[in-house]
Design an enzyme around this catalytic site. Sequence first.
Site, mmCIF file in Angstrom:
data_model
loop_
_atom_site.group_PDB
_atom_site.id
_atom_site.type_symbol
_atom_site.label_atom_id
_atom_site.label_comp_id
_atom_site.label_asym_id
_atom_site.label_seq_id
_atom_site.Cartn_x
_atom_site.Cartn_y
_atom_site.Cartn_z
ATOM 1 C CE LYS A 1 24.335 -17.887 44.528
ATOM 2 N NZ LYS A 1 24.815 -18.965 43.672
ATOM 3 C CB SER B 1 30.673 -15.271 42.002
ATOM 4 O OG SER B 1 29.646 -15.194 42.932
ATOM 5 C CG HIS B 2 31.997 -14.900 46.205
ATOM 6 N ND1 HIS B 2 31.260 -15.796 45.483
ATOM 7 C CD2 HIS B 2 32.957 -15.607 46.806
ATOM 8 C CE1 HIS B 2 31.756 -17.005 45.660
ATOM 9 N NE2 HIS B 2 32.777 -16.922 46.461
ATOM 10 C CG ASP C 1 27.436 -13.102 40.066
ATOM 11 O OD1 ASP C 1 27.572 -13.046 41.302
ATOM 12 O OD2 ASP C 1 27.132 -14.161 39.476
ATOM 13 C CG ASP D 1 27.344 -12.085 44.645
ATOM 14 O OD1 ASP D 1 26.285 -11.576 44.201
ATOM 15 O OD2 ASP D 1 27.833 -13.126 44.180
ATOM 16 C CG ASP E 1 24.707 -15.113 42.140
ATOM 17 O OD1 ASP E 1 25.493 -14.510 42.898
ATOM 18 O OD2 ASP E 1 25.028 -16.118 41.469
ATOM 19 N NE ARG E 2 27.806 -16.538 46.674
ATOM 20 C CZ ARG E 2 28.778 -17.217 47.241
ATOM 21 N NH1 ARG E 2 29.369 -16.751 48.327
ATOM 22 N NH2 ARG E 2 29.169 -18.369 46.746
HETATM 23 O O1 LIG Z 1 31.583 -24.518 46.648
HETATM 24 P P1 LIG Z 1 31.423 -23.325 47.569
HETATM 25 O O2 LIG Z 1 32.589 -22.404 47.581
HETATM 26 O O3 LIG Z 1 30.964 -23.715 48.927
HETATM 27 O O4 LIG Z 1 30.284 -22.424 46.954
HETATM 28 C C1 LIG Z 1 29.018 -22.901 46.800
HETATM 29 C C2 LIG Z 1 28.223 -21.933 45.989
HETATM 30 O O5 LIG Z 1 28.945 -21.618 44.830
HETATM 31 C C3 LIG Z 1 28.326 -20.756 43.909
HETATM 32 O O6 LIG Z 1 28.063 -19.526 44.485
HETATM 33 C C4 LIG Z 1 27.058 -21.381 43.459
HETATM 34 O O7 LIG Z 1 26.384 -20.513 42.583
HETATM 35 C C5 LIG Z 1 26.189 -21.691 44.638
HETATM 36 O O8 LIG Z 1 25.027 -22.320 44.191
HETATM 37 C C6 LIG Z 1 26.922 -22.545 45.636
HETATM 38 O O9 LIG Z 1 26.181 -22.729 46.804
#
Ligand SMILES: O=P(O)(O)OC[C@H]1O[C@H](O)[C@H](O)[C@@H](O)[C@@H]1O
Length: 542
Positions: free
Chosen positions: A377, A114-115, A280, A278, A282-283
């Site tokens: 998302k 992800s990010h 991948d 981000d 999704d954000r």
């Molecule tokens: O657990 P955290 O670091 O706060 O991240 C929370 C996030 O993690 C990922 O990005 C999930 O896909 C999201 O659905 C979630 O809101």
Amino acid sequence: MTAFTTIQTRPFDGQKPGTSGLRKKVRVFQQPGYLENFVQAIFDSIGDCTGKTLALGGDGRFFNREAIQIILKMAAGNGFARVMVGQGGILSTPAASCVIRKYQTFGGIILSASHNPGGADEDFGIKYNIPAGGPAPEAVTEAIYARTQQIDEYHTTQVGDVDLDQLGEYPLGDMVVQVFDPVADYAALMQELFDFDAIRALFAGGFRMKFDAMHAVTGPYAKAILEGLLAAPAGTVMNGTPLEDFGHGHPDPNLVHAHDLVEALFGADAPDFGAASDGDGDRNMILGRGFYVTPSDSLAVLAANATLCPGYAKGLAGIARSMPTSAAADRVAAALGIPCYETPTGWKFFGTLLDAGKATLCGEESFGTGSDHVREKDGLWAVLMWLNVLAKRQQPVAEIVREHWAKYGRNVYSRHDYEAIDSAAANGLMEHLRGLDLKGQSLGAYKVAFNDDFAYTDPVDGSVSTKQGVRIVFDDGSRVVFRLSGTGTEGATLRVYIEQFQPDPAQHHLDPQVALADLIKIARDVAQIEARTGRTEPTVIT
Ligand SMILES: O=P(O)(O)OC[C@H]1O[C@H](O)[C@H](O)[C@@H](O)[C@@H]1O
């Protein structure tokens, strides 16, 4: 004759998927057998793979291509008939969800952290999405984890690598590898949902936008859709070429990491609209000229204006938000007379609500917004929905949000992150908070209505999730929430979410850090943040 091979292996510790799959340093994944064990554990846990189709791709980060070659050979060794892999190994998380649903595959494997940063010394990740297109629910990830602890062999095929850059179908053992255009199906879906003619007219009329792909996966998607189909001027997409190390960046679309975009939108001659996605895809982060839209407000504004978009013209069945997300969306739901669901953090909790038709739009404070069009998302989807709203309303972003606050009241909101703190100290802090009984007590000028550790019973399948974050809710609806991040890879990250409802439009212009100053102090004191973590200030404020 294809050489199917079974390789003996031994379990690795710590292959427990977190909020969004298994994330570790690249060097951990590069250990012989490490990725293979996890992939075999997925295949062993999801049922008979024989004759099935799998979707596969990733965000282009370091080790993406190598991992894809390993997984392709293992898919053949496990009896899959076909793997659909995005050209160049590219497939955004929402596009993967789209493809899984459209072609009814036996789920998909997405390679992304992800990010989190990419590169030889940075992070890699892998997650399995189920045939409905969404993240694997806990029962599946638990089964995968249990399997990783017992695994003693994996199956693969001894064949050469597949050329991931040429579109087409290639035999791999008895399996077919289909290298497909990762953008086409996704772009087609977006055209069903949004008024592309109206958005094209907006750009043709001189509307200016910057989209920061942060050298991550959305570059090709944004170029094809924004600069291609919607004819936005060339250069609208910044940092649009996916790089294995994201150009040394941290592909997280927030005010700190999307600095190029923030400079553009808050500088001289700023464009009308700014957005970022981000690693991948999704954000999303949404900016107007000199104006930041919090993810919680973004969800509420999109919900209130959804019927301006063709895909949502019939209205919404319901809205869902994660618990730490502000209650701005709840106010819109109440006005529309539709339900608003409050779920634990993690997109997977929206899956049952979307499948059951209970919710149409979903959102999280963690820069996630989406709908029932896929089961993830979706960053670009949110950007296109904003563009559709802007094209129809013909008003600046800031004006739309301010009018929204004037109508519904403002849920003033901020999140303070304390990153990479000592894990034991973080757990101790949460235990301390869980042990408090504050009901009826006064903290500063605020009186505590209740405090608890959020627990959730899924209204569709009845599953129960406990310990999802400590909330202290005050009499006037203001609240502070504490939870530990489930996505970090270094120590622990404490997130503190601060929210106050402000009905008075005369106060709506205030900087949230000013408006929330008392609550911020209360949160720090009650959690004993400085004493327990040694930190006097958060590392990131959004
Ligand atoms: O657990 P955290 O670091 O706060 O991240 C929370 C996030 O993690 C990922 O990005 C999930 O896909 C999201 O659905 C979630 O809101």
